[in-house]
Design a protein around this motif. Sequence first.
Motif, PDB file in Angstrom:
ATOM      1  N   HIS A   8       0.813  -1.225   0.000  1.00  0.00           N
ATOM      2  CA  HIS A   8       0.000   0.000   0.000  1.00  0.00           C
ATOM      3  C   HIS A   8       0.839   1.263   0.000  1.00  0.00           C
ATOM      4  CE1 HIS A   8      -3.144  -2.840   1.227  1.00  0.00           C
ATOM      5  NE2 HIS A   8      -4.014  -1.934   0.839  1.00  0.00           N
ATOM      6  N   ALA A   9       2.185   1.135   0.099  1.00  0.00           N
ATOM      7  CA  ALA A   9       3.009   2.309   0.395  1.00  0.00           C
ATOM      8  C   ALA A   9       3.302   3.179  -0.818  1.00  0.00           C
ATOM      9  CB  ALA A   9       4.318   1.861   1.042  1.00  0.00           C
ATOM     10  N   ALA A  10       3.340   2.595  -2.005  1.00  0.00           N
ATOM     11  CA  ALA A  10       3.808   3.370  -3.162  1.00  0.00           C
ATOM     12  C   ALA A  10       2.907   3.135  -4.368  1.00  0.00           C
ATOM     13  CB  ALA A  10       5.249   2.982  -3.483  1.00  0.00           C
ATOM     14  N   GLY A  11       3.155   3.925  -5.412  1.00  0.00           N
ATOM     15  CA  GLY A  11       2.455   3.710  -6.676  1.00  0.00           C
ATOM     16  C   GLY A  11       1.292   4.660  -6.880  1.00  0.00           C
ATOM     17  N   GLY A  12       0.920   4.819  -8.163  1.00  0.00           N
ATOM     18  CA  GLY A  12      -0.100   5.785  -8.551  1.00  0.00           C
ATOM     19  C   GLY A  12      -1.450   5.564  -7.886  1.00  0.00           C
ATOM     20  N   LYS A  13      -1.917   4.299  -7.848  1.00  0.00           N
ATOM     21  CA  LYS A  13      -3.251   4.045  -7.307  1.00  0.00           C
ATOM     22  C   LYS A  13      -3.337   4.391  -5.821  1.00  0.00           C
ATOM     23  CE  LYS A  13      -4.946   0.410 -10.268  1.00  0.00           C
ATOM     24  NZ  LYS A  13      -5.411  -0.962 -10.423  1.00  0.00           N
ATOM     25  N   ASN A  14      -2.277   4.030  -5.064  1.00  0.00           N
ATOM     26  CA  ASN A  14      -2.300   4.323  -3.625  1.00  0.00           C
ATOM     27  C   ASN A  14      -2.283   5.826  -3.370  1.00  0.00           C
ATOM     28  OD1 ASN A  14      -2.463   1.696  -2.477  1.00  0.00           O
ATOM     29  ND2 ASN A  14      -0.317   1.356  -3.023  1.00  0.00           N
ATOM     30  N   TRP A  15      -1.415   6.548  -4.064  1.00  0.00           N
ATOM     31  CA  TRP A  15      -1.351   8.002  -3.832  1.00  0.00           C
ATOM     32  C   TRP A  15      -2.552   8.718  -4.429  1.00  0.00           C
ATOM     33  CZ3 TRP A  15       1.030   9.423   0.175  1.00  0.00           C
ATOM     34  CH2 TRP A  15       2.198   8.757   0.580  1.00  0.00           C
ATOM     35  N   TRP A  16      -3.152   8.132  -5.474  1.00  0.00           N
ATOM     36  CA  TRP A  16      -4.413   8.672  -6.003  1.00  0.00           C
ATOM     37  C   TRP A  16      -5.469   8.680  -4.901  1.00  0.00           C
ATOM     38  CZ3 TRP A  16      -8.980   5.730  -6.237  1.00  0.00           C
ATOM     39  CH2 TRP A  16     -10.079   6.401  -6.814  1.00  0.00           C
ATOM     40  N   GLN A  17      -5.566   7.573  -4.129  1.00  0.00           N
ATOM     41  CA  GLN A  17      -6.615   7.518  -3.116  1.00  0.00           C
ATOM     42  C   GLN A  17      -6.324   8.449  -1.934  1.00  0.00           C
ATOM     43  OE1 GLN A  17      -8.247   4.385  -0.275  1.00  0.00           O
ATOM     44  NE2 GLN A  17      -9.067   3.701  -2.231  1.00  0.00           N
ATOM     45  N   VAL A  18      -5.039   8.602  -1.591  1.00  0.00           N
ATOM     46  CA  VAL A  18      -4.693   9.580  -0.538  1.00  0.00           C
ATOM     47  C   VAL A  18      -5.106  10.984  -1.006  1.00  0.00           C
ATOM     48  CG1 VAL A  18      -2.798  10.666   0.725  1.00  0.00           C
ATOM     49  CG2 VAL A  18      -2.826   8.176   0.422  1.00  0.00           C
ATOM     50  N   ALA A  19      -4.807  11.313  -2.256  1.00  0.00           N
ATOM     51  CA  ALA A  19      -5.190  12.617  -2.804  1.00  0.00           C
ATOM     52  C   ALA A  19      -6.709  12.751  -2.823  1.00  0.00           C
ATOM     53  CB  ALA A  19      -4.622  12.786  -4.213  1.00  0.00           C
ATOM     54  N   LEU A  20      -7.407  11.658  -3.123  1.00  0.00           N
ATOM     55  CA  LEU A  20      -8.877  11.678  -3.161  1.00  0.00           C
ATOM     56  C   LEU A  20      -9.453  12.095  -1.808  1.00  0.00           C
ATOM     57  CD1 LEU A  20     -11.309  10.588  -5.167  1.00  0.00           C
ATOM     58  CD2 LEU A  20     -11.424   8.788  -3.458  1.00  0.00           C
ATOM     59  N   VAL A  21      -8.965  11.499  -0.720  1.00  0.00           N
ATOM     60  CA  VAL A  21      -9.555  11.823   0.592  1.00  0.00           C
ATOM     61  C   VAL A  21      -9.185  13.243   1.033  1.00  0.00           C
ATOM     62  CG1 VAL A  21      -9.826   9.421   1.321  1.00  0.00           C
ATOM     63  CG2 VAL A  21      -7.740  10.652   1.955  1.00  0.00           C
ATOM     64  N   ILE A  22      -7.991  13.711   0.662  1.00  0.00           N
ATOM     65  CA  ILE A  22      -7.637  15.112   0.953  1.00  0.00           C
ATOM     66  C   ILE A  22      -8.549  16.031   0.140  1.00  0.00           C
ATOM     67  CG2 ILE A  22      -5.812  16.858   0.738  1.00  0.00           C
ATOM     68  CD1 ILE A  22      -3.805  14.498   1.269  1.00  0.00           C
ATOM     69  N   GLY A  23      -8.804  15.643  -1.120  1.00  0.00           N
ATOM     70  CA  GLY A  23      -9.731  16.398  -1.964  1.00  0.00           C
ATOM     71  C   GLY A  23     -11.134  16.459  -1.380  1.00  0.00           C
ATOM     72  N   ILE A  24     -11.565  15.378  -0.709  1.00  0.00           N
ATOM     73  CA  ILE A  24     -12.893  15.370  -0.075  1.00  0.00           C
ATOM     74  C   ILE A  24     -12.984  16.496   0.956  1.00  0.00           C
ATOM     75  CG2 ILE A  24     -14.393  14.082   1.519  1.00  0.00           C
ATOM     76  CD1 ILE A  24     -13.613  11.512   0.027  1.00  0.00           C
ATOM     77  N   ALA A  25     -11.924  16.645   1.765  1.00  0.00           N
ATOM     78  CA  ALA A  25     -11.916  17.713   2.776  1.00  0.00           C
ATOM     79  C   ALA A  25     -11.964  19.086   2.095  1.00  0.00           C
ATOM     80  CB  ALA A  25     -10.694  17.589   3.669  1.00  0.00           C
ATOM     81  N   LEU A  26     -11.192  19.255   1.021  1.00  0.00           N
ATOM     82  CA  LEU A  26     -11.170  20.550   0.314  1.00  0.00           C
ATOM     83  C   LEU A  26     -12.526  20.853  -0.320  1.00  0.00           C
ATOM     84  CD1 LEU A  26      -7.660  20.244  -1.433  1.00  0.00           C
ATOM     85  CD2 LEU A  26      -8.239  21.567   0.623  1.00  0.00           C
ATOM     86  N   GLY A  27     -13.124  19.850  -0.968  1.00  0.00           N
ATOM     87  CA  GLY A  27     -14.422  20.043  -1.617  1.00  0.00           C
ATOM     88  C   GLY A  27     -15.504  20.386  -0.606  1.00  0.00           C
ATOM     89  N   ALA A  28     -15.493  19.709   0.552  1.00  0.00           N
ATOM     90  CA  ALA A  28     -16.487  19.989   1.588  1.00  0.00           C
ATOM     91  C   ALA A  28     -16.282  21.391   2.157  1.00  0.00           C
ATOM     92  CB  ALA A  28     -16.403  18.939   2.700  1.00  0.00           C
ATOM     93  N   TYR A  29     -15.000  21.790   2.308  1.00  0.00           N
ATOM     94  CA  TYR A  29     -14.701  23.136   2.813  1.00  0.00           C
ATOM     95  C   TYR A  29     -15.260  24.201   1.863  1.00  0.00           C
ATOM     96  CZ  TYR A  29     -12.006  27.297   4.011  1.00  0.00           C
ATOM     97  OH  TYR A  29     -11.648  28.574   4.341  1.00  0.00           O
ATOM     98  N   VAL A  30     -15.003  24.036   0.573  1.00  0.00           N
ATOM     99  CA  VAL A  30     -15.466  25.015  -0.420  1.00  0.00           C
ATOM    100  C   VAL A  30     -16.994  25.052  -0.448  1.00  0.00           C
ATOM    101  CG1 VAL A  30     -15.546  25.524  -2.901  1.00  0.00           C
ATOM    102  CG2 VAL A  30     -13.383  24.852  -1.831  1.00  0.00           C
ATOM    103  N   SER A  31     -17.620  23.877  -0.427  1.00  0.00           N
ATOM    104  CA  SER A  31     -19.085  23.817  -0.456  1.00  0.00           C
ATOM    105  C   SER A  31     -19.693  24.527   0.753  1.00  0.00           C
ATOM    106  CB  SER A  31     -19.535  22.351  -0.485  1.00  0.00           C
ATOM    107  OG  SER A  31     -20.933  22.273  -0.390  1.00  0.00           O
ATOM    108  N   ALA A  32     -19.131  24.287   1.940  1.00  0.00           N
ATOM    109  CA  ALA A  32     -19.648  24.930   3.159  1.00  0.00           C
ATOM    110  C   ALA A  32     -19.448  26.446   3.095  1.00  0.00           C
ATOM    111  CB  ALA A  32     -18.965  24.343   4.398  1.00  0.00           C
ATOM    112  N   ARG A  33     -18.284  26.881   2.561  1.00  0.00           N
ATOM    113  CA  ARG A  33     -18.028  28.320   2.446  1.00  0.00           C
ATOM    114  C   ARG A  33     -19.014  28.984   1.490  1.00  0.00           C
ATOM    115  NH1 ARG A  33     -13.298  30.835   4.489  1.00  0.00           N
ATOM    116  NH2 ARG A  33     -14.236  32.662   3.533  1.00  0.00           N
TER     117      ARG A  33
END
Lengths: 191, 190
Positions: free
Chosen positions: A83-108
């Motif tokens: 799980h430590a390396a590679g495009g798919k794993n880091w894609w999903q880490v970016a996805l969950v960080i994006g969830i926080a950003l998207g929710a922040y923008v929507s609430a604002r």
Amino acid sequence: MSETHYDANGLSPHCPWRKTGSVLGRRAWSPYAAGVLIGLLQIPAFLLVNTALGASSSFVTLSAHIASWFDAGAMDNAYFASHAAGGKNWWQVALVIGIALGAYVSARLSRTRRAAVAPVWEKATGIASFAPRAAMAFAGGFILLFGARIAGGCTSGHGVSGIAQLAVSSMITMAAMFAAGIAAAMLMRKV
Amino acid sequence: MEVYSMVVLGLLMGAAFGFALEKGRVFEPGVIVGQMQFRTFTMLKMFLTAIATGLVILAVLNGFWGVKLHPKATEIGADVVGGALLGLGIVLAGACPGTLFAQIGAGYRDAWFALAGGLAGAMAFGYAQPALKPWITGGPGKLTLDAMLGLPFWVVALMLAALLIAGLAALEHMRPWEDDLGPDADGLRD
């Protein structure tokens, strides 16, 4: 709701959060609009990432790296290493960080402000101060991810994605999830 | 694809995901606990809509273009025990692994502790995985409903999607979504 009358600000007495203005500035969309948008994300997931939408394995990617800060042998563990390396794993880490950003923008955009702790917790459990609620959230998060990794997926990976692929494992996992969730919630006070 | 472009793609897809979770209010702990107590139905409506949408999309992608699916392998014991722990964790945290990030974005500060707990739980599972492995692997494999029925994926997917849409229409008729959110749009109806 047919008798609902909106006032000058586009607010109704039944739904004071509903604005008639810009779609992006509304406080709430119907769960159907939101659900369709989430379902549409399967298109880039399958075509560009060659995987299904999911969230829980990102916790393994992050915790594998955190473990390696104090355990030099952490990456000898095949599960962490896979799980430590590679495009798919880091894609999903970016996805969950994006969830926080998207929710922040929507609430604002809808000028929605939330308290440090949702009022539902005092209603459901009687817990009114931050420290015991934080401890409960930590314990809940621990059980959540330990369980998701035993099952091999969460509400996204098994639920939204797995059932959409007609996977029997996902149907069993979601049935168990709702059964335990209902049992646990019924032990709380009515919200 | 390069890791860098995968990260950019993930951020963009995640932003849309988080936007939808916030607008749909399904990240609210009151909506989650309210669903599990059958007081509100917002979570079930969004969940089943996302599944129905996915079924139609995958029926097209797989049925007409042959795009490969990724169903998870069936391990009945692990699915039942893991699913039950997941359900308990959802009620205690007030979030799923994905929606807890939406809670952080929307400003709930206890969600940071759910995140810390989740990282600890994933790490604990990682260390326990070699010992648990014999029990959580080796089931009957990637079982799918279409294969069990002996029908093409797209046929069963579209049938289930139609069934879900009919169920959602009935549910909406019984309980309009706007009645379920409450004055502060957090699932508390009074």
